[in-house]
Scaffold this motif. Structure first.
Motif, PDB file in Angstrom:
ATOM      1  N   THR A 132       0.824  -1.207   0.000  1.00 29.31           N
ATOM      2  CA  THR A 132       0.000   0.000   0.000  1.00 29.31           C
ATOM      3  C   THR A 132       0.855   1.252   0.000  1.00 29.31           C
ATOM      4  OG1 THR A 132      -1.764  -1.158   1.156  1.00 29.31           O
ATOM      5  CG2 THR A 132      -1.787   1.245   1.275  1.00 29.31           C
TER       6      THR A 132
ATOM      7  N   GLY B  35      -3.537   4.301   0.959  1.00 30.85           N
ATOM      8  CA  GLY B  35      -4.209   3.368   0.082  1.00 30.85           C
ATOM      9  C   GLY B  35      -5.175   3.986  -0.904  1.00 30.85           C
TER      10      GLY B  35
ATOM     11  N   ARG C 271      -3.164   0.130  -3.281  1.00 32.21           N
ATOM     12  CA  ARG C 271      -3.231  -0.687  -2.070  1.00 32.21           C
ATOM     13  C   ARG C 271      -2.646  -2.074  -2.338  1.00 32.21           C
ATOM     14  NH1 ARG C 271      -8.151  -1.028  -4.520  1.00 32.21           N
ATOM     15  NH2 ARG C 271      -9.086  -3.102  -4.632  1.00 32.21           N
TER      16      ARG C 271
ATOM     17  N   ASP D  76      -0.027  -5.541   4.720  1.00 28.15           N
ATOM     18  CA  ASP D  76      -0.065  -5.762   3.280  1.00 28.15           C
ATOM     19  C   ASP D  76       0.285  -7.219   2.963  1.00 28.15           C
ATOM     20  OD1 ASP D  76      -0.700  -3.148   2.399  1.00 28.15           O
ATOM     21  OD2 ASP D  76       1.394  -2.535   2.572  1.00 28.15           O
TER      22      ASP D  76
END
Length: 393
Positions: A65, A69, A73, A250
């Motif tokens: 990201t 975001g 993202r 992430d």
């Protein structure tokens, strides 16, 4: 859409290993109001030169990201776009936008010079052979065309660690630098540049901008991941997955980024700074994400060796400092199940206690930026190589 099964199945070229220490993880996505055609040329110092058989793998998905975001993202699939032409070449001794005369070698895809790329697709190129003299850069050039406005291909938007150029139109086969301008925060490369090479072990480094090497000098490879690669030698493969502004949550989406990390025989994880900072995660949330990452990598490969790094200092204060201390205490005393070893990177970068939440002044990029500089890169690499030699099984 992204398919982990598809990604894993195509990444099966075991006779190849990563050819460079540069990270090409994607933390942004091209988003233009109109379709365009543009050429991107990048200069890379490979881990070995000489007679090379190269192959490229690409994942059309964002890895981590960016910021909050809004723009990009983690695990977001790229859009539709096409490769109009791609070449590797001898970039010479100076990365000035030109390539050595007569050295361009076309990169093909199932025998074709062009390739239509679908959203979220992962794919290999064919083999390409190149003789690259010692000290010369590899020049990778490709022309990308977008057919529609909006989001298309992922790339890395952090500060440039290598020399790169771009030009409007199709100039992939051009040897001169006419029409090319020096790129700024625009690293557009395949996800993986490999070369045919048998190695003792394939290492993957999964981290954020600190692993990527952000703020270190262009073309100097002075960040710690590159220095470790040099110190270990070419008997070890190294795939650097450092991604600016990347965070553990992430990777914990179990998407394209974590799938890349699962390809290693040994994985070093150094994540958490951005989780505690812009992500505003609690210590418990970060530890849970790290535990998931470890378990997911081990599930994919029960024999993998997993090294978990402590969270580097980043001059946190208040609640973030407290969370940072909590996480590192847990990592050092009771790391998540499945971790084989812990590397205390924070101890290398930190000031002496009680100010150990702060980065040593001589290791900061500047007085306002705690990103580790090239001096810090050497300190971390030296400490890691000593520790690695002492703890390797």
């Amino acid at each position: 859409m992204y398919s982990q099964e598809n990604q894993a199945s195509v990444f099966s070229q075991s006779e190849y290993t990563s050819a460079m220490a540069l990270s090409t993880a994607a933390n942004y996505i091209m988003n233009w109001a109109e379709p365009f055609t543009r050429t991107y040329r990048t200069y890379i110092r490979l881990r070995e030169n000489g007679s090379l058989t190269l192959k490229f793998w690409h994942s059309n998905a964002v890895d981590s990201t960016w910021d909050l975001g809004v723009e990009a993202r983690g695990s977001e699939p790229g859009g539709k776009w096409s490769i109009e032409a791609a070449y590797i070449a001898d970039g010479g001794l100076k990365p000035d936008g030109t390539v050595m005369q007569g050295s361009q070698v076309p990169v093909t895809f199932l025998g074709e010079t062009a390739k239509q790329v679908a959203p979220g697709e992962a794919f290999w190129s064919d083999e390409a052979a190149l003789v690259l003299p010692e000290g010369h850069y590899l020049a990778f050039t490709w022309t990308i065309r977008t057919a529609a406005p909006g989001k298309t291909f992922p790339y890395n938007v952090e500060g440039m660690l290598v020399s790169a150029y771009d030009a409007p139109g199709n100039h992939a086969g051009q040897e001169t630098n006419a029409a090319f301008s020096e790129s700024d925060k625009l690293l557009v490369l395949p996800s993986y540049i490999g070369y045919k090479k048998k190695v003792d072990k394939k290492l993957v480094f999964l981290g954020d901008s600190i692993t990527q090497g952000v703020r270190t000098a262009k073309d100097e490879y002075s960040y710690w991941a590159a220095r470790i690669a040099e110190g270990l030698g070419t008997g070890y493969g190294l795939w650097n997955l450092g991604s600016g502004w990347g965070r553990a949550y992430d990777a914990a989406t179990d998407g394209a980024w974590l799938n890349k990390a699962k390809q290693g025989d040994e994985v070093l994880i150094v994540l958490g700074v951005n989780d505690l900072d812009i992500g505003k995660r609690s210590a418990a949330e970060l530890l849970a994400d790290l535990a998931f990452i470890v378990s997911s990598i081990r599930e994919a490969n029960p024999d993998v060796e997993i090294i978990l790094g402590t969270v580097p200092p980043f001059n946190f204060e208040g609640e973030r400092e407290e969370a940072w201390r909590c996480v590192n205490t847990q990592i050092l005393t009771a790391p998540p199940a499945g971790v084989n070893r812990v590397f205390d990177i924070a101890a290398v970068l930190s000031m002496p206690a009680p100010l150990d939440h702060k980065v040593r002044a001589e290791y900061m990029s500047n007085t306002d930026d705690p990103h580790p500089n090239g001096t810090a890169g050497k300190a971390v690499a030296d400490a890691f190589l000593k520790w690695y030699g002492e703890t390797i099984g």
